[in-house]
Write an enzyme that holds these catalytic residues in place. Structure first.
Site, PDB file in Angstrom:
ATOM      1  N   GLY A  15       0.581  -1.170  -0.108  1.00 12.82           N
ATOM      2  CA  GLY A  15       0.041  -0.109   0.121  1.00 12.82           C
ATOM      3  C   GLY A  15       0.735   1.315  -0.034  1.00 12.82           C
ATOM      4  O   GLY A  15       0.506   2.186   0.830  1.00 12.82           O
ATOM      5  N   TYR A 178      -8.709   2.580  11.781  1.00 16.17           N
ATOM      6  CA  TYR A 178      -9.165   4.039  12.336  1.00 16.17           C
ATOM      7  C   TYR A 178     -10.293   3.838  13.352  1.00 16.17           C
ATOM      8  O   TYR A 178     -11.325   3.038  13.145  1.00 16.17           O
ATOM      9  CB  TYR A 178      -9.774   4.783  10.853  1.00 16.17           C
ATOM     10  N   TYR A 188     -17.360   9.122   7.231  1.00 12.58           N
ATOM     11  CA  TYR A 188     -16.606   7.928   6.846  1.00 12.58           C
ATOM     12  C   TYR A 188     -17.661   6.959   6.551  1.00 12.58           C
ATOM     13  O   TYR A 188     -17.773   6.114   7.628  1.00 12.58           O
ATOM     14  CB  TYR A 188     -15.497   7.492   8.164  1.00 12.58           C
TER      15      TYR A 188
HETATM   16  P1  NAD Z   1      -2.290   6.271   0.865  1.00 13.49           P
HETATM   17  O1  NAD Z   1      -3.025   6.734  -0.008  1.00 13.49           O
HETATM   18  O2  NAD Z   1      -1.060   6.517   1.405  1.00 13.49           O
HETATM   19  O3  NAD Z   1      -2.429   4.553   0.933  1.00 13.49           O
HETATM   20  C1  NAD Z   1      -3.658   3.934   0.730  1.00 13.49           C
HETATM   21  C2  NAD Z   1      -2.886   2.879  -0.487  1.00 13.49           C
HETATM   22  O4  NAD Z   1      -3.956   1.969  -0.560  1.00 13.49           O
HETATM   23  C3  NAD Z   1      -2.795   3.408  -1.683  1.00 13.49           C
HETATM   24  O5  NAD Z   1      -1.274   3.404  -2.253  1.00 13.49           O
HETATM   25  C4  NAD Z   1      -3.424   2.840  -2.712  1.00 13.49           C
HETATM   26  O6  NAD Z   1      -2.962   2.708  -4.080  1.00 13.49           O
HETATM   27  C5  NAD Z   1      -3.805   1.486  -2.297  1.00 13.49           C
HETATM   28  N1  NAD Z   1      -4.866   0.527  -2.505  1.00 13.49           N
HETATM   29  C6  NAD Z   1      -5.981   0.931  -2.694  1.00 13.49           C
HETATM   30  N2  NAD Z   1      -6.629  -0.264  -3.376  1.00 13.49           N
HETATM   31  C7  NAD Z   1      -5.917  -1.235  -3.202  1.00 13.49           C
HETATM   32  C8  NAD Z   1      -5.794  -2.388  -3.616  1.00 13.49           C
HETATM   33  N3  NAD Z   1      -7.160  -3.052  -4.065  1.00 13.49           N
HETATM   34  N4  NAD Z   1      -4.703  -3.291  -3.484  1.00 13.49           N
HETATM   35  C9  NAD Z   1      -3.694  -2.720  -3.133  1.00 13.49           C
HETATM   36  N5  NAD Z   1      -3.560  -1.368  -2.736  1.00 13.49           N
HETATM   37  C10 NAD Z   1      -4.612  -0.633  -2.962  1.00 13.49           C
HETATM   38  O7  NAD Z   1      -3.427   6.544   2.201  1.00 13.49           O
HETATM   39  P2  NAD Z   1      -3.291   6.416   3.990  1.00 13.49           P
HETATM   40  O8  NAD Z   1      -4.276   7.335   4.424  1.00 13.49           O
HETATM   41  O9  NAD Z   1      -1.769   6.584   4.380  1.00 13.49           O
HETATM   42  O10 NAD Z   1      -3.794   5.002   3.990  1.00 13.49           O
HETATM   43  C11 NAD Z   1      -3.043   3.871   4.341  1.00 13.49           C
HETATM   44  C12 NAD Z   1      -3.866   2.960   5.597  1.00 13.49           C
HETATM   45  O11 NAD Z   1      -3.943   3.915   6.685  1.00 13.49           O
HETATM   46  C13 NAD Z   1      -5.218   2.686   5.237  1.00 13.49           C
HETATM   47  O12 NAD Z   1      -5.715   1.240   5.566  1.00 13.49           O
HETATM   48  C14 NAD Z   1      -6.119   3.747   5.781  1.00 13.49           C
HETATM   49  O13 NAD Z   1      -7.671   3.275   5.973  1.00 13.49           O
HETATM   50  C15 NAD Z   1      -5.344   3.969   7.123  1.00 13.49           C
HETATM   51  N6  NAD Z   1      -5.546   4.981   7.741  1.00 13.49           N
HETATM   52  C16 NAD Z   1      -5.615   6.380   7.294  1.00 13.49           C
HETATM   53  C17 NAD Z   1      -5.985   7.600   7.900  1.00 13.49           C
HETATM   54  C18 NAD Z   1      -5.806   8.841   7.383  1.00 13.49           C
HETATM   55  O14 NAD Z   1      -6.440   9.764   8.087  1.00 13.49           O
HETATM   56  N7  NAD Z   1      -5.068   8.952   6.325  1.00 13.49           N
HETATM   57  C19 NAD Z   1      -6.309   7.332   9.436  1.00 13.49           C
HETATM   58  C20 NAD Z   1      -6.286   5.995   9.931  1.00 13.49           C
HETATM   59  C21 NAD Z   1      -6.151   4.998   9.132  1.00 13.49           C
END
Ligand code: NAD
Length: 304
Positions: A15, A178, A188
């Site tokens: 990811g 989250y 959300y």
């Molecule tokens: P990000 O955009 O850096 O990461 C999300 C990634 O998921 C991207 O690289 C995207 O290409 C990838 N992705 C989407 N569908 C996919 C699939 N089918 N197969 C493989 N990869 C796939 O964003 P982020 O916010 O850093 O997200 C990373 C994790 O952190 C997620 O699980 C997100 O729910 C979690 N999270 C984010 C937040 C926030 O506020 N950003 C808060 C809590 C948790």
């Protein structure tokens, strides 16, 4: 000194597609601690990511010295376990068609061929996808809901099923969750809150099952908001960041580095006793019962 030492360890971070998200922050921290880092990138953004890396578009300098260099970058679509699961329209879509071996099983097979039978110590699940995330749950379709749970929660189960056998005993799995899993967060939607609830429950069960089967640990980090590319798609991320800054126990918002450091710690030998846990890295927001913002309301006399 009690150091976080991951030298000689190999990580696979699923990811990462740019340098703004939690996956990148975790990769930086793991590399800082001495781990070799491989990456799994979603096929539609694989070419852009690898080209941007080649053109030095990202900040790869490691705090304290050194440079983040990925050992391998694999295409990975965590919505599909095997090639037979991929619908024809996706298979023929140019964004997938030219990218080889992107299902979870194929990715694990190529990883094993490249790096060996027992070649992995740290597995990071840092991905989520909810096509209807902007819709309230009341308006979410069955298809959208199931896609959110498939891409964002079952993907962890499938990754552990397929990469677990490649992991060395003492290894560690960590994912990102989250707090909308347990409290209502307006905006959300699309079944993403349900997906995160499933992810946290699966973390506990996988900790037991994979702990007994492979001798590995499984934890999840419940992070506060970060203006990543995925989060920007929700549409309210800037408001959320601002709200957390005002209302967390510490009056600030966590960074990707905060989350990276926690992941590096829990994946190291220092975290050897921790498994099956949801760890909050949100500057204490989750523990608030009444938010300081509310005090301004209390101080304002009611007009009626
Ligand atoms: P990000 O955009 O850096 O990461 C999300 C990634 O998921 C991207 O690289 C995207 O290409 C990838 N992705 C989407 N569908 C996919 C699939 N089918 N197969 C493989 N990869 C796939 O964003 P982020 O916010 O850093 O997200 C990373 C994790 O952190 C997620 O699980 C997100 O729910 C979690 N999270 C984010 C937040 C926030 O506020 N950003 C808060 C809590 C948790």
């Amino acid at each position: 000194m009690l150091p976080i030492d991951l030298s000689g360890k190999r990580a696979f971070v699923a990811g990462i597609a740019d340098d703004n998200g939690y996956g990148w922050g975790i990769a930086v921290a793991l590399a800082q601690a001495g781990a070799s880092v491989c990456v799994g990138t979603w096929p539609p953004v694989y070419s852009l990511f690898t080209k941007s890396l080649d053109r030095n578009k990202f900040e790869t300098a490691l705090p304290g010295g050194g440079e983040l260099k990925f050992e391998k970058i694999y295409p990975l679509d965590a919505a599909f376990d095997t090639l037979e699961d991929v619908p024809a329209d996706v298979r023929e879509n140019p964004r997938w068609k030219d990218v080889p071996n992107y299902t979870i099983q194929e990715c694990a097979d190529v990883f094993k061929k490249d790096l060996g039978e027992k070649s992995l110590d740290i597995l990071v699940h840092s991905l989520a996808n909810g096509p209807e995330v902007k819709k309230p749950l009341l308006e979410t379709s069955r298809k959208g809901y199931l896609m959110a749970v498939s891409s964002s929660a079952y993907s962890l189960v499938s990754l552990v099923q397929r990469f677990g056998p490649l992991m060395r005993p003492g290894g560690s799995v960590v994912s990102l969750t989250y707090m909308a899993s347990e409290r209502v967060v307006p905006g959300y939607g699309g079944g993403m809150s349900s997906a995160k609830a499933a992810l946290e429950s699966d973390t506990r069960v996988l900790a037991f099952e994979a702990g007994r089967k492979y001798g590995i640990r499984v934890n999840t980090i419940s992070a506060g908001p970060l203006a990543s590319r995925a989060a920007k798609a929700i549409g309210t991320i800037e408001i959320m960041v601002d709200y957390y800054k005002k209302n967390s126990a510490l009056p600030e918002c966590n960074t990707a580095a905060d989350v990276g450091h926690t992941a590096a710690f829990v994946c190291s030998a220092l975290g050897a006793g921790i498994t099956g846990t949801t760890m909050y890295v949100d500057k204490g927001y989750h523990s608030m019962g009444m938010n300081p913002d509310a005090l301004t309301l209390l101080q304002t006399p009611a007009t009626t």
